[in-house]
Design an enzyme around this catalytic site. Structure first.
Site, short mmCIF file in Angstrom:
data_model
loop_
_atom_site.label_atom_id
_atom_site.label_comp_id
_atom_site.label_asym_id
_atom_site.label_seq_id
_atom_site.Cartn_x
_atom_site.Cartn_y
_atom_site.Cartn_z
N HIS A 95 32.91 13.44 -130.83
CA HIS A 95 34.12 12.94 -130.14
C HIS A 95 35.34 13.36 -130.97
O HIS A 95 35.29 13.40 -132.19
CB HIS A 95 34.05 11.41 -130.02
CG HIS A 95 35.13 10.88 -129.12
ND1 HIS A 95 36.42 10.68 -129.57
CD2 HIS A 95 35.12 10.55 -127.81
CE1 HIS A 95 37.15 10.24 -128.56
NE2 HIS A 95 36.39 10.15 -127.48
N SER A 212 41.47 10.07 -119.80
CA SER A 212 42.22 9.25 -118.83
C SER A 212 41.67 9.36 -117.41
O SER A 212 42.42 9.35 -116.43
CB SER A 212 43.71 9.59 -118.87
OG SER A 212 44.23 9.36 -120.17
C1 PEP Z 1 37.29 9.10 -124.56
O1 PEP Z 1 37.76 8.69 -125.61
O2 PEP Z 1 36.13 9.58 -124.54
C2 PEP Z 1 38.11 9.00 -123.37
C3 PEP Z 1 37.86 9.79 -122.37
O3 PEP Z 1 39.12 8.07 -123.40
P1 PEP Z 1 40.13 7.69 -122.19
O4 PEP Z 1 39.32 7.64 -120.93
O5 PEP Z 1 40.68 6.36 -122.57
O6 PEP Z 1 41.15 8.77 -122.16
#
Ligand code: PEP
Length: 250
Positions: A95, A212
């Site tokens: 990640h 997001s």
């Molecule tokens: C993530 O951290 O894997 C992620 C996609 O976060 P968000 O959906 O909050 O952008």
């Protein structure tokens, strides 16, 4: 046909109470999810709670990271075998928050992927470019470097039935989403890169979008031919929002 996968990355959020409520909410709403395979990745200490709540529910669970090592003097680390001990199917590796805050290199991420697969877990291999890299026009070069680190170390077969999550770093937790076209372009690039070495492996590879993703944009993203689901951060912390994203794959 690739079955869509929607996985929740809960990051370092929640408490015993809130996580119990979230797990119950997801479990209760699963009847409405017809197509997607669903998984959640809680903080390590809450994985036993996930196992207790989710066993038999059709929702899988996993870790947000794991160690390259299998056991020994590695303070603070969690081995793949320990995740398996608590029924985990998945482990997120690479990640962008691990790459950035913990300085994980492409090679370390590739080794984590190998360790996870070797132990019998399904790793979710995250790749993605920063805003600066996108603005420099080197998005594809960055993604290629991240994927090649794995292919060089372990061969293209290591991606057979595998899962890659494309997560543009500039879209994570910012509320700014890649447009479906921007995401599709990178997903198609990833599949083509793998196909250049093995078309069959590329065809079966699930490529998730993360950044997001929310109920309002999930259907449009997942409708793209090379987007096989999502890795969801913020919107995975509310059962109704997470389920709505899962239903977007119906
Ligand atoms: C993530 O951290 O894997 C992620 C996609 O976060 P968000 O959906 O909050 O952008």
């Amino acid at each position: 046909m690739r079955r869509p996968l929607v996985a929740g990355n809960w990051k370092m959020n929640g408490s015993r109470n809130s996580i119990e409520t979230l797990l119950e909410g997801i479990k209760r709403g699963m009847d409405s999810v017809q197509q997607a395979e669903v998984a959640v990745c809680p903080p390590f200490v809450y994985i036993p709670l996930a196992q207790k709540e989710l066993a038999g529910s059709g929702v899988a669970w996993g870790g947000q990271d794991m160690s390259i090592e299998s056991s020994g003097a590695f303070t603070g680390e969690t081995a793949a075998s320990m995740l398996l001990d608590f029924g985990c199917s998945y482990a997120i590796v690479g990640h962008s928050e691990r790459r950035e805050y913990h300085r994980e290199s492409d090679e370390q991420v590739a080794r984590k992927y190998m360790a996870a697969r070797g132990a019998g877990l399904k790793p979710i291999f995250c790749v993605g470019e920063t805003l600066e890299e996108r603005e420099q026009g080197i998005t594809e070069a960055v993604i290629a470097r991240q994927i090649d680190a794995l292919i060089d170390l372990d061969g293209v077969e290591s991606l057979r039935d595998g899962v890659i999550a494309y997560e543009p770093v500039w879209a994570i937790g910012t509320g700014e989403t890649a447009t479906p076209e921007q995401a599709q372009d990178v997903h198609a690039f990833i599949r083509a890169r793998v196909a250049a070495q093995n078309a069959d492996v590329a065809e079966g590879l699930r490529i998730l979008y993360g950044g997001s993703m929310k109920p309002g944009n999930a259907a449009e993203l997942i409708a793209k031919p090379d987007i096989d689901g999502g890795l969801i951060g913020g919107a995975a912390l509310k059962a109704e929002d997470f389920l709505a994203i899962c239903r977007a794959a119906n």
